[in-house]
Design an enzyme around this catalytic site. Sequence first.
Site, PDB file in Angstrom:
ATOM      1  N   ARG A  17       2.347 -18.765 -55.937  1.00 34.62           N
ATOM      2  CA  ARG A  17       2.674 -20.023 -55.316  1.00 34.62           C
ATOM      3  C   ARG A  17       4.477 -20.059 -55.415  1.00 34.62           C
ATOM      4  O   ARG A  17       4.887 -19.741 -56.165  1.00 34.62           O
ATOM      5  CB  ARG A  17       2.300 -21.105 -55.991  1.00 34.62           C
ATOM      6  CG  ARG A  17       2.451 -22.541 -54.940  1.00 34.62           C
ATOM      7  CD  ARG A  17       1.858 -23.666 -55.746  1.00 34.62           C
ATOM      8  NE  ARG A  17       2.870 -24.210 -56.567  1.00 34.62           N
ATOM      9  CZ  ARG A  17       2.814 -25.241 -57.190  1.00 34.62           C
ATOM     10  NH1 ARG A  17       1.862 -26.039 -56.937  1.00 34.62           N
ATOM     11  NH2 ARG A  17       3.933 -25.773 -58.158  1.00 34.62           N
ATOM     12  N   TYR A  27       9.536 -31.418 -56.241  1.00 34.74           N
ATOM     13  CA  TYR A  27       8.258 -30.855 -56.908  1.00 34.74           C
ATOM     14  C   TYR A  27       8.135 -29.484 -56.959  1.00 34.74           C
ATOM     15  O   TYR A  27       8.352 -28.920 -55.920  1.00 34.74           O
ATOM     16  CB  TYR A  27       7.153 -31.635 -56.049  1.00 34.74           C
ATOM     17  CG  TYR A  27       5.907 -30.808 -56.353  1.00 34.74           C
ATOM     18  CD1 TYR A  27       5.426 -31.511 -57.566  1.00 34.74           C
ATOM     19  CD2 TYR A  27       5.393 -29.892 -55.809  1.00 34.74           C
ATOM     20  CE1 TYR A  27       4.060 -31.017 -57.927  1.00 34.74           C
ATOM     21  CE2 TYR A  27       4.171 -29.269 -56.254  1.00 34.74           C
ATOM     22  CZ  TYR A  27       3.543 -29.793 -57.398  1.00 34.74           C
ATOM     23  OH  TYR A  27       2.389 -29.338 -57.834  1.00 34.74           O
ATOM     24  N   ASP A  38       2.825 -25.504 -51.940  1.00 29.96           N
ATOM     25  CA  ASP A  38       2.278 -26.799 -52.033  1.00 29.96           C
ATOM     26  C   ASP A  38       3.164 -27.864 -51.506  1.00 29.96           C
ATOM     27  O   ASP A  38       4.449 -28.024 -51.928  1.00 29.96           O
ATOM     28  CB  ASP A  38       1.891 -27.053 -53.653  1.00 29.96           C
ATOM     29  CG  ASP A  38       1.446 -28.531 -53.915  1.00 29.96           C
ATOM     30  OD1 ASP A  38       1.030 -29.158 -52.878  1.00 29.96           O
ATOM     31  OD2 ASP A  38       1.070 -28.823 -55.012  1.00 29.96           O
ATOM     32  N   HIS A  74       2.515 -31.111 -51.431  1.00 26.86           N
ATOM     33  CA  HIS A  74       2.194 -32.397 -52.421  1.00 26.86           C
ATOM     34  C   HIS A  74       1.910 -33.697 -51.551  1.00 26.86           C
ATOM     35  O   HIS A  74       2.510 -34.794 -51.914  1.00 26.86           O
ATOM     36  CB  HIS A  74       3.027 -32.483 -53.450  1.00 26.86           C
ATOM     37  CG  HIS A  74       2.646 -32.846 -54.913  1.00 26.86           C
ATOM     38  ND1 HIS A  74       2.821 -33.711 -55.700  1.00 26.86           N
ATOM     39  CD2 HIS A  74       1.520 -32.028 -55.587  1.00 26.86           C
ATOM     40  CE1 HIS A  74       2.201 -33.665 -56.749  1.00 26.86           C
ATOM     41  NE2 HIS A  74       1.428 -32.749 -56.836  1.00 26.86           N
ATOM     42  N   GLU A  94      -1.104 -26.142 -49.171  1.00 29.13           N
ATOM     43  CA  GLU A  94      -1.818 -27.041 -49.996  1.00 29.13           C
ATOM     44  C   GLU A  94      -1.542 -28.321 -49.690  1.00 29.13           C
ATOM     45  O   GLU A  94      -0.161 -28.866 -49.711  1.00 29.13           O
ATOM     46  CB  GLU A  94      -1.672 -26.638 -51.341  1.00 29.13           C
ATOM     47  CG  GLU A  94      -2.364 -27.514 -52.392  1.00 29.13           C
ATOM     48  CD  GLU A  94      -2.028 -27.008 -53.831  1.00 29.13           C
ATOM     49  OE1 GLU A  94      -2.196 -27.631 -54.586  1.00 29.13           O
ATOM     50  OE2 GLU A  94      -1.377 -25.872 -54.091  1.00 29.13           O
ATOM     51  N   GLU A 103      -7.316 -31.348 -54.954  1.00 32.04           N
ATOM     52  CA  GLU A 103      -7.206 -31.663 -56.327  1.00 32.04           C
ATOM     53  C   GLU A 103      -7.290 -32.846 -57.026  1.00 32.04           C
ATOM     54  O   GLU A 103      -7.576 -33.071 -58.145  1.00 32.04           O
ATOM     55  CB  GLU A 103      -5.830 -30.617 -56.976  1.00 32.04           C
ATOM     56  CG  GLU A 103      -4.623 -31.631 -56.519  1.00 32.04           C
ATOM     57  CD  GLU A 103      -3.353 -31.097 -57.130  1.00 32.04           C
ATOM     58  OE1 GLU A 103      -2.494 -31.705 -57.801  1.00 32.04           O
ATOM     59  OE2 GLU A 103      -3.025 -29.788 -56.756  1.00 32.04           O
ATOM     60  N   ARG A 137     -10.119 -27.775 -53.417  1.00 36.71           N
ATOM     61  CA  ARG A 137      -9.440 -27.291 -54.631  1.00 36.71           C
ATOM     62  C   ARG A 137      -9.951 -28.491 -55.661  1.00 36.71           C
ATOM     63  O   ARG A 137      -9.365 -28.575 -56.873  1.00 36.71           O
ATOM     64  CB  ARG A 137      -7.967 -27.693 -54.273  1.00 36.71           C
ATOM     65  CG  ARG A 137      -7.297 -26.508 -53.734  1.00 36.71           C
ATOM     66  CD  ARG A 137      -5.792 -26.485 -53.685  1.00 36.71           C
ATOM     67  NE  ARG A 137      -5.065 -27.055 -54.829  1.00 36.71           N
ATOM     68  CZ  ARG A 137      -4.819 -26.741 -55.885  1.00 36.71           C
ATOM     69  NH1 ARG A 137      -5.376 -24.982 -56.150  1.00 36.71           N
ATOM     70  NH2 ARG A 137      -4.261 -27.177 -56.845  1.00 36.71           N
ATOM     71  N   GLU A 161      -5.954 -21.302 -59.293  1.00 35.36           N
ATOM     72  CA  GLU A 161      -4.653 -21.586 -59.792  1.00 35.36           C
ATOM     73  C   GLU A 161      -4.628 -21.286 -61.273  1.00 35.36           C
ATOM     74  O   GLU A 161      -5.511 -21.782 -62.222  1.00 35.36           O
ATOM     75  CB  GLU A 161      -4.136 -23.005 -59.675  1.00 35.36           C
ATOM     76  CG  GLU A 161      -2.866 -23.139 -59.989  1.00 35.36           C
ATOM     77  CD  GLU A 161      -2.580 -24.789 -59.733  1.00 35.36           C
ATOM     78  OE1 GLU A 161      -1.341 -25.081 -59.779  1.00 35.36           O
ATOM     79  OE2 GLU A 161      -3.492 -25.636 -59.496  1.00 35.36           O
ATOM     80  N   TRP A 204       4.333 -38.656 -54.194  1.00 34.89           N
ATOM     81  CA  TRP A 204       4.948 -37.945 -54.960  1.00 34.89           C
ATOM     82  C   TRP A 204       3.967 -36.512 -55.020  1.00 34.89           C
ATOM     83  O   TRP A 204       4.517 -35.514 -54.981  1.00 34.89           O
ATOM     84  CB  TRP A 204       5.116 -38.229 -56.433  1.00 34.89           C
ATOM     85  CG  TRP A 204       5.605 -37.197 -57.332  1.00 34.89           C
ATOM     86  CD1 TRP A 204       7.010 -37.182 -57.447  1.00 34.89           C
ATOM     87  CD2 TRP A 204       5.159 -36.260 -58.227  1.00 34.89           C
ATOM     88  NE1 TRP A 204       7.155 -36.111 -58.248  1.00 34.89           N
ATOM     89  CE2 TRP A 204       6.043 -35.686 -58.782  1.00 34.89           C
ATOM     90  CE3 TRP A 204       3.683 -36.204 -58.409  1.00 34.89           C
ATOM     91  CZ2 TRP A 204       5.641 -34.613 -59.677  1.00 34.89           C
ATOM     92  CZ3 TRP A 204       3.178 -35.149 -59.257  1.00 34.89           C
ATOM     93  CH2 TRP A 204       4.386 -34.251 -59.870  1.00 34.89           C
TER      94      TRP A 204
END
Length: 403
Positions: free
Chosen positions: A148, A160, A211, A213, A237, A263, A284, A340, A403
Amino acid sequence: MPKIVDARITVTRPGRNFVTLKVICDDGTTGVGDATLNGRELAVASYLGDHVVPCLIGRDAHRIEDIWQYLYKGAYWRRGPVTMTAIAAVDMALWDIKGKVAGLPVYQLLGGAVREGCTVYGHANGTSINDTIAAALEYQAQGYKAIRLQCGVPGMASTYGVSKDRYFYEPADAALPSENMWSTARYLRVVPDLFKAAREALGWDVHLLHDVHHRLTPIEAGRLGRDLEPYRPFWIEDATPAENQDAFRLIRQHTTAPLAVGEIFNSIWDCKDLIENQLIDYIRATVVHAGGITHLRRIAALADLYQVRTGCHGATDLSPVAMAAALHFGLSVPNFGIQEYMRHTAETDAVFPHAYGFADGMMHPGDAVGLGVDIDEDLAAQYTYRPAYLPVNRLEDGTLWSW
């Protein structure tokens, strides 16, 4: 049949906060489960201690499905991260017990291995593109087949996924939430350059992931996906918040880049429409926040019907207990995609001795009975909990952002 006679909850901080449940049976058999909910750990500990553990005493530990349904339907108030994390902890512990009684690793109880190991991806990050590429080359040299990529955004004080330490990243960094700044326009300019540099440095035999986020609108995510298509990303992601799942339909209209999400999902109902409409390529949802092995298998079975593969969350807010459970699941599920993997600190590994290991870009849960992981409760007691919150994000004009 083993009867549950006790259950202990441990809150410890060997580098970061973890909540662990240990279920004890009348024959002396014990099982462990992870109950960590990053930044809300004490809520789950209270839910377990005040509302779940009293309901477990006297029950047959082998009746995993029945206990799962009892804790889910019996509470009336279903789903949500606190409830599902608590149920997951119980579920992991019961699978651990069943494996120990059977004398088998959990993956054998799930039908046995369908692959030699679980392909994992590492996290390469840096304050600049060059720093991230240097980190990625280190991961490639260690045998990782998937990496990643996250790098700093010019003009932003923090980004991030970019940590002070290349290997140990823990975003929950303050007793009260710290505030970060964000610029989508600057971010969208730097990520394609990062992937271009990565392909030039790493070649085409390594999978590259990224990612977002949850920070983009659907049309912005479609633009990013199109810009990254020449570099063949393994996935993008959390491209946009998933509350409005039709948003992923709009992203699909603008890019062929594979999409991963989930996630922060807690149940099959969070991802049902995304899977059935084939709006994502990887789900995820994680073993600790989506109801344990029992429920994650249900999600994977639905996903398999639509050629959606698993790509379970595996950051350090999963303790080694949850990592072990994820690997037993991943080794046995037919539509596994990738796992991951963020390594834990030496302090964490000492508190949670485990049988799993990494080699040649893959992880294996090992062949110890049960989950193959335990908690050293005496050592855990030496690490005292202290509040640690995830940051919040604001745009440059002060607007609160994802975030």
